[in-house]
Design a protein around this motif. Structure first.
Motif, PDB file in Angstrom:
ATOM      1  N   ARG B  67     -12.383  -3.755   5.598  1.00 55.96           N
ATOM      2  CA  ARG B  67     -11.471  -4.832   5.273  1.00 55.96           C
ATOM      3  C   ARG B  67     -10.030  -4.412   5.574  1.00 55.96           C
ATOM      4  O   ARG B  67      -9.641  -3.288   5.251  1.00 55.96           O
ATOM      5  CB  ARG B  67     -11.621  -5.142   3.775  1.00 55.96           C
ATOM      6  CG  ARG B  67     -10.883  -6.364   3.365  1.00 55.96           C
ATOM      7  CD  ARG B  67     -11.122  -6.665   1.907  1.00 55.96           C
ATOM      8  NE  ARG B  67     -10.012  -7.451   1.434  1.00 55.96           N
ATOM      9  CZ  ARG B  67      -9.833  -7.798   0.188  1.00 55.96           C
ATOM     10  NH1 ARG B  67     -10.701  -7.436  -0.727  1.00 55.96           N
ATOM     11  NH2 ARG B  67      -8.798  -8.512  -0.161  1.00 55.96           N
ATOM     12  N   ASP B  68      -9.265  -5.300   6.191  1.00 57.61           N
ATOM     13  CA  ASP B  68      -7.866  -4.985   6.494  1.00 57.61           C
ATOM     14  C   ASP B  68      -7.051  -5.029   5.198  1.00 57.61           C
ATOM     15  O   ASP B  68      -6.922  -6.058   4.567  1.00 57.61           O
ATOM     16  CB  ASP B  68      -7.305  -6.006   7.494  1.00 57.61           C
ATOM     17  CG  ASP B  68      -5.909  -5.616   7.966  1.00 57.61           C
ATOM     18  OD1 ASP B  68      -5.225  -4.873   7.233  1.00 57.61           O
ATOM     19  OD2 ASP B  68      -5.510  -6.037   9.065  1.00 57.61           O
ATOM     20  N   VAL B  69      -6.530  -3.867   4.791  1.00 55.30           N
ATOM     21  CA  VAL B  69      -5.782  -3.808   3.525  1.00 55.30           C
ATOM     22  C   VAL B  69      -4.345  -3.363   3.769  1.00 55.30           C
ATOM     23  O   VAL B  69      -3.656  -2.936   2.852  1.00 55.30           O
ATOM     24  CB  VAL B  69      -6.453  -2.836   2.531  1.00 55.30           C
ATOM     25  CG1 VAL B  69      -7.813  -3.346   2.112  1.00 55.30           C
ATOM     26  CG2 VAL B  69      -6.572  -1.433   3.099  1.00 55.30           C
ATOM     27  N   THR B  70      -3.883  -3.496   5.015  1.00 55.92           N
ATOM     28  CA  THR B  70      -2.583  -2.946   5.388  1.00 55.92           C
ATOM     29  C   THR B  70      -1.469  -3.348   4.427  1.00 55.92           C
ATOM     30  O   THR B  70      -0.653  -2.538   4.015  1.00 55.92           O
ATOM     31  CB  THR B  70      -2.210  -3.407   6.818  1.00 55.92           C
ATOM     32  OG1 THR B  70      -3.362  -3.287   7.626  1.00 55.92           O
ATOM     33  CG2 THR B  70      -1.087  -2.570   7.375  1.00 55.92           C
ATOM     34  N   HIS B  71      -1.445  -4.618   4.059  1.00 57.90           N
ATOM     35  CA  HIS B  71      -0.304  -5.075   3.251  1.00 57.90           C
ATOM     36  C   HIS B  71      -0.682  -5.427   1.821  1.00 57.90           C
ATOM     37  O   HIS B  71       0.042  -6.152   1.134  1.00 57.90           O
ATOM     38  CB  HIS B  71       0.384  -6.250   3.945  1.00 57.90           C
ATOM     39  CG  HIS B  71       0.975  -5.843   5.254  1.00 57.90           C
ATOM     40  ND1 HIS B  71       2.077  -5.022   5.345  1.00 57.90           N
ATOM     41  CD2 HIS B  71       0.589  -6.080   6.520  1.00 57.90           C
ATOM     42  CE1 HIS B  71       2.356  -4.792   6.605  1.00 57.90           C
ATOM     43  NE2 HIS B  71       1.464  -5.423   7.356  1.00 57.90           N
ATOM     44  N   LEU B  72      -1.821  -4.927   1.365  1.00 57.57           N
ATOM     45  CA  LEU B  72      -2.230  -5.186  -0.015  1.00 57.57           C
ATOM     46  C   LEU B  72      -1.412  -4.290  -0.955  1.00 57.57           C
ATOM     47  O   LEU B  72      -1.265  -3.094  -0.710  1.00 57.57           O
ATOM     48  CB  LEU B  72      -3.721  -4.846  -0.139  1.00 57.57           C
ATOM     49  CG  LEU B  72      -4.592  -5.769  -0.975  1.00 57.57           C
ATOM     50  CD1 LEU B  72      -4.446  -7.206  -0.522  1.00 57.57           C
ATOM     51  CD2 LEU B  72      -6.034  -5.316  -0.901  1.00 57.57           C
ATOM     52  N   PRO B  73      -0.855  -4.851  -2.038  1.00 56.50           N
ATOM     53  CA  PRO B  73      -0.093  -4.009  -2.967  1.00 56.50           C
ATOM     54  C   PRO B  73      -1.032  -3.061  -3.733  1.00 56.50           C
ATOM     55  O   PRO B  73      -2.223  -3.340  -3.847  1.00 56.50           O
ATOM     56  CB  PRO B  73       0.568  -5.018  -3.906  1.00 56.50           C
ATOM     57  CG  PRO B  73      -0.303  -6.218  -3.844  1.00 56.50           C
ATOM     58  CD  PRO B  73      -0.867  -6.256  -2.466  1.00 56.50           C
ATOM     59  N   PRO B  74      -0.490  -1.963  -4.274  1.00 57.89           N
ATOM     60  CA  PRO B  74      -1.348  -0.966  -4.930  1.00 57.89           C
ATOM     61  C   PRO B  74      -2.170  -1.545  -6.075  1.00 57.89           C
ATOM     62  O   PRO B  74      -3.309  -1.146  -6.277  1.00 57.89           O
ATOM     63  CB  PRO B  74      -0.360   0.082  -5.437  1.00 57.89           C
ATOM     64  CG  PRO B  74       0.981  -0.510  -5.294  1.00 57.89           C
ATOM     65  CD  PRO B  74       0.907  -1.541  -4.249  1.00 57.89           C
ATOM     66  N   GLU B  75      -1.575  -2.515  -6.818  1.00 60.95           N
ATOM     67  CA  GLU B  75      -2.314  -3.058  -7.968  1.00 60.95           C
ATOM     68  C   GLU B  75      -3.569  -3.820  -7.541  1.00 60.95           C
ATOM     69  O   GLU B  75      -4.493  -3.978  -8.326  1.00 60.95           O
ATOM     70  CB  GLU B  75      -1.405  -3.912  -8.858  1.00 60.95           C
ATOM     71  CG  GLU B  75      -0.663  -5.048  -8.187  1.00 60.95           C
ATOM     72  CD  GLU B  75       0.746  -4.655  -7.766  1.00 60.95           C
ATOM     73  OE1 GLU B  75       0.961  -3.488  -7.408  1.00 60.95           O
ATOM     74  OE2 GLU B  75       1.641  -5.517  -7.795  1.00 60.95           O
ATOM     75  N   GLU B  76      -3.584  -4.277  -6.259  1.00 63.32           N
ATOM     76  CA  GLU B  76      -4.792  -4.922  -5.750  1.00 63.32           C
ATOM     77  C   GLU B  76      -5.769  -3.879  -5.193  1.00 63.32           C
ATOM     78  O   GLU B  76      -6.979  -4.015  -5.321  1.00 63.32           O
ATOM     79  CB  GLU B  76      -4.437  -5.910  -4.628  1.00 63.32           C
ATOM     80  CG  GLU B  76      -3.475  -7.011  -5.027  1.00 63.32           C
ATOM     81  CD  GLU B  76      -4.143  -8.049  -5.905  1.00 63.32           C
ATOM     82  OE1 GLU B  76      -5.350  -8.252  -5.752  1.00 63.32           O
ATOM     83  OE2 GLU B  76      -3.442  -8.630  -6.746  1.00 63.32           O
ATOM     84  N   LYS B  77      -5.193  -2.861  -4.564  1.00 63.09           N
ATOM     85  CA  LYS B  77      -6.048  -1.875  -3.901  1.00 63.09           C
ATOM     86  C   LYS B  77      -6.908  -1.118  -4.889  1.00 63.09           C
ATOM     87  O   LYS B  77      -8.051  -0.767  -4.595  1.00 63.09           O
ATOM     88  CB  LYS B  77      -5.193  -0.905  -3.095  1.00 63.09           C
ATOM     89  CG  LYS B  77      -4.995  -1.397  -1.685  1.00 63.09           C
ATOM     90  CD  LYS B  77      -4.297  -0.375  -0.840  1.00 63.09           C
ATOM     91  CE  LYS B  77      -3.934  -0.996   0.490  1.00 63.09           C
ATOM     92  NZ  LYS B  77      -2.738  -0.434   1.059  1.00 63.09           N
ATOM     93  N   VAL B  78      -6.364  -0.860  -6.084  1.00 69.41           N
ATOM     94  CA  VAL B  78      -7.128  -0.089  -7.061  1.00 69.41           C
ATOM     95  C   VAL B  78      -8.391  -0.858  -7.445  1.00 69.41           C
ATOM     96  O   VAL B  78      -9.427  -0.286  -7.744  1.00 69.41           O
ATOM     97  CB  VAL B  78      -6.249   0.285  -8.284  1.00 69.41           C
ATOM     98  CG1 VAL B  78      -5.886  -0.927  -9.105  1.00 69.41           C
ATOM     99  CG2 VAL B  78      -6.951   1.314  -9.145  1.00 69.41           C
ATOM    100  N   ARG B  79      -8.321  -2.179  -7.382  1.00 68.42           N
ATOM    101  CA  ARG B  79      -9.496  -3.010  -7.657  1.00 68.42           C
ATOM    102  C   ARG B  79     -10.587  -2.823  -6.606  1.00 68.42           C
ATOM    103  O   ARG B  79     -11.774  -2.957  -6.888  1.00 68.42           O
ATOM    104  CB  ARG B  79      -9.088  -4.488  -7.691  1.00 68.42           C
ATOM    105  CG  ARG B  79      -8.727  -4.984  -9.053  1.00 68.42           C
ATOM    106  CD  ARG B  79      -8.011  -6.323  -8.999  1.00 68.42           C
ATOM    107  NE  ARG B  79      -6.653  -6.147  -9.484  1.00 68.42           N
ATOM    108  CZ  ARG B  79      -6.345  -6.100 -10.772  1.00 68.42           C
ATOM    109  NH1 ARG B  79      -7.272  -6.258 -11.667  1.00 68.42           N
ATOM    110  NH2 ARG B  79      -5.108  -5.899 -11.164  1.00 68.42           N
ATOM    111  N   LEU B  80     -10.166  -2.531  -5.367  1.00 63.51           N
ATOM    112  CA  LEU B  80     -11.141  -2.319  -4.300  1.00 63.51           C
ATOM    113  C   LEU B  80     -11.733  -0.912  -4.349  1.00 63.51           C
ATOM    114  O   LEU B  80     -12.719  -0.628  -3.684  1.00 63.51           O
ATOM    115  CB  LEU B  80     -10.477  -2.525  -2.933  1.00 63.51           C
ATOM    116  CG  LEU B  80      -9.905  -3.907  -2.648  1.00 63.51           C
ATOM    117  CD1 LEU B  80      -9.285  -3.932  -1.261  1.00 63.51           C
ATOM    118  CD2 LEU B  80     -10.993  -4.949  -2.748  1.00 63.51           C
ATOM    119  N   GLY B  81     -11.079  -0.027  -5.120  1.00 61.94           N
ATOM    120  CA  GLY B  81     -11.626   1.317  -5.233  1.00 61.94           C
ATOM    121  C   GLY B  81     -10.766   2.412  -4.631  1.00 61.94           C
ATOM    122  O   GLY B  81     -11.246   3.498  -4.347  1.00 61.94           O
ATOM    123  N   VAL B  82      -9.483   2.130  -4.406  1.00 67.28           N
ATOM    124  CA  VAL B  82      -8.574   3.167  -3.926  1.00 67.28           C
ATOM    125  C   VAL B  82      -7.738   3.653  -5.106  1.00 67.28           C
ATOM    126  O   VAL B  82      -7.018   2.869  -5.719  1.00 67.28           O
ATOM    127  CB  VAL B  82      -7.631   2.634  -2.822  1.00 67.28           C
ATOM    128  CG1 VAL B  82      -6.701   3.735  -2.339  1.00 67.28           C
ATOM    129  CG2 VAL B  82      -8.425   2.050  -1.679  1.00 67.28           C
TER     130      VAL B  82
END
Lengths: 343, 250
Positions: B67-82
């Motif tokens: 999934r392209d996550v280039t511009h996702l903010p950190p608070e969203e990325k942690v939900r995806l597992g980063v």
């Protein structure tokens, strides 16, 4: 151990010779002025009690300042508007013809609740429309924005409610006349107990919320370390919204419980907001407990000051305190002296 | 071959006005430990910040799990597992160890039953028993090693699939570093993929599968960790030259 030494240091700093000299000088000046009016201890206690009533409201508004400042870094000068909106909205709803058949106590209760909710909505609107778009702006820009917002709200209030003062029935009697309780030579209005009671309850609730709920912890986390909070999935933008809603609720509550003891007008928010700000500054801007103490101190000091001089001088004392704190104790009465808080 | 869990395609990231990363590309396979080594200011931390979203790239693409996550903010990325353990640990210093750990699970707090959270907490305590002893202490009063454990434990509470570790060895005694890296290596067996930034190249290469070497914002070398350990250029630049047996840093 370390903690204790630090606290001792702080007490020592608080009671430095300069402060003690200042306190003695101020106290003797007050006593001297009081002596001209033949004031006994009773007058001073009475003045303090009356001052504590206003001080409690300052404390509530100061809590709003501290909450928003800690979480967003914004000093929200529209804070006083929340108190005005709370009071005037509650009065309007309480007078609403559709509710005329209701028992007065229920009407007052519902009116207060609805007024608080509406004021929270205003807080949320302010955040979304004026603060969120300027998230990365300078602190000065934020201050100018919030001052502007205050002026707009006051202007709208002037159009809706006009310049005349309004009244809300006292909570005890549900009528214009409040009960007065005589204790020794002291006179305390029934509404004062409502003010102290609701404030105390809301502070306990607030403490519980911040310490024991996940949302409260997230808000604190955002205040302590914004970057880390974001990495935990806490959205600062969401927390900012909560902060404004919470501050609006606190302000509205203050305005409502104060309303029966004063005569609310469209412009009451200005002085309340400024006093709340002074109280928050006295507490160092970031410490909610200290802000409450600041509010209570400010209320009693200005009332004693006004008592021994003239009633019209009341505001002067608040601003003398503000200037003094900003000059000599920028981190607040209980903070370390001569250091500026990080923003 | 399966698609990589993290695929970075020619990202350019600025740190203030400076271009800190220049067209950096790398990929991380599921279950790997990938080390990023390089000197101070080479852009290692900026790279992690780009991945977690704290400092999104100006150009290029970051693909996480297809999934392209280039511009996702950190608070969203942690939900995806980063999950990102940033530089200087960034703990909630005036909050307790328990609160820090629980805030780590913030993004899944409402969806997760309480016994599950408790089980996860116990898992962190098994890795770092010291944290359990300090459970009600304020994070700011912990020692450096304990703070690092807490930072990692907090990130694990988010149940990451990709864990970004920034200089976990910083400021720790050598013995503690060894202990900590054993724990980090053991995380791989728990289905956590790890990107590890280290100045202490020796310990990093010891546990990593592969490594990238960064120099002034560009990747200058990549390879299997075992190969890089013996590469003369690496030994000269990052492993203390001719003294391969002692760690250069403490």
């Amino acid at each position: 151990m370390k903690q204790w030494v630090k606290r001792k240091d702080r007490i020592a700093a608080f009671l430095s010779w300069r402060v003690i000299l200042m306190l003695i000088l101020t106290a003797s000046l007050v006593l001297l002025l009081g002596a001209r009016k033949n004031f006994g201890w009773q007058q001073y206690v009475q003045l303090t009690l009356d001052g504590l009533r206003g001080g409690t409201i300052y404390a509530l508004i100061a809590l709003g300042f501290v909450t928003i400042y800690n979480i967003t870094g914004v000093i929200n000068f529209a804070q006083g508007a929340f108190a005005m909106l709370g009071a005037l909205l509650a009065i309007t709803i309480d007078d609403w013809a559709l509710l005329a058949a209701w028992p007065p106590a229920a009407r007052l209760f519902v009116a207060s609740l609805v007024a608080i909710v509406l004021t929270m909505l205003v807080g949320i609107l302010i955040e979304r429309l004026t603060i969120a778009p300027a998230r990365d702006a300078e602190p000065l820009t934020h201050i100018i924005i919030t001052v502007g917002v205050y002026i707009v709200i006051q202007g709208i209030a002037l159009i809706i409610w006009g310049t005349q003062p309004y009244t809300l029935p006292a909570f005890t009697t549900l009528a214009q006349r409040d009960v007065t309780i005589r204790l020794g030579g002291l006179i305390i209005k029934g509404q004062s107990f409502w003010i102290w009671g609701t404030t105390l309850v809301s502070m306990v609730l607030l403490y519980w919320f911040f310490e024991h709920t996940m949302l409260g912890r997230a808000l604190r986390a955002c205040a302590v370390n914004r970057t880390a909070a974001r990495l935990m999935g806490i959205s600062p933008s969401r927390m900012s919204l909560f902060a404004f809603a919470l501050a609006a609720a606190l302000g509205a509550l203050g305005g409502i419980v104060l309303a029966p003891a004063t005569r609310p007008t469209y412009d009451m928010g200005l002085s309340l907001g400024l006093k709340g700000f002074v109280a928050a500054v006295m507490g160092g801007m970031t410490n909610p407990g200290a802000a409450v103490v600041g509010g209570l101190l400010l209320g009693s000091i200005e009332n004693i000051g006004a008592g021994v001089t003239r009633a019209g001088f009341k505001d002067i004392f608040s601003f003398i305190i503000l200037i003094w704190i900003l000059l000599f104790r920028p981190s607040g009465l209980f903070g370390r002296p001569h250091t500026v808080e990080k923003v | 071959m399966a698609q990589p869990i993290l695929d970075i395609q020619a990202i350019t990231t600025c740190y203030g006005a400076i271009e800190a990363l220049h067209e950096v590309s790398l990929h991380v396979e599921t279950g790997e430990i990938v080390a990023l080594i390089g000197a101070n200011g080479a852009g290692k931390s900026t790279l992690l910040n780009s991945i977690s979203g704290l400092n999104p790239p100006r150009q290029g693409r970051i693909v996480f799990d297809g999934r392209d996550v280039t511009h996702l903010p950190p608070e969203e990325k942690v939900r995806l597992g980063v999950s990102h353990v940033p530089e200087h640990r960034q703990l909630f210093s005036t909050m307790t160890v328990w609160e820090n750990l629980m805030l780590g699970a913030y993004h899944r707090y409402r969806k997760t039953p309480k016994h599950q959270l408790d089980a996860d907490l116990q898992r962190v305590f098994r890795l770092f028993p010291r944290l359990e002893e300090r459970i009600s202490q304020l994070a700011g009063t912990l020692s450096g090693g304990e703070q690092q454990m807490l930072a990692i434990g907090r990130a694990l509470m988010a149940q990451p699939r990709l864990l970004l570790l920034d200089e976990p060895s910083l400021g720790l005694a050598p013995l503690l570093v060894k202990e900590l890296f054993q724990v980090i290596a053991s995380l791989r067996d728990q289905d956590v993929t790890i990107v590890l930034v280290e100045q202490n190249a020796r310990v990093a290469l010891d546990i990593a599968d592969r490594a990238y070497v960064l120099e002034t914002g560009r990747i200058v070398l990549e390879g299997m960790a075992a190969t890089l350990r013996t590469d003369p250029r690496i030994r000269a630049a990052y492993l203390g030259g001719h003294m391969p047996e002692t760690s250069k840093q403490t």
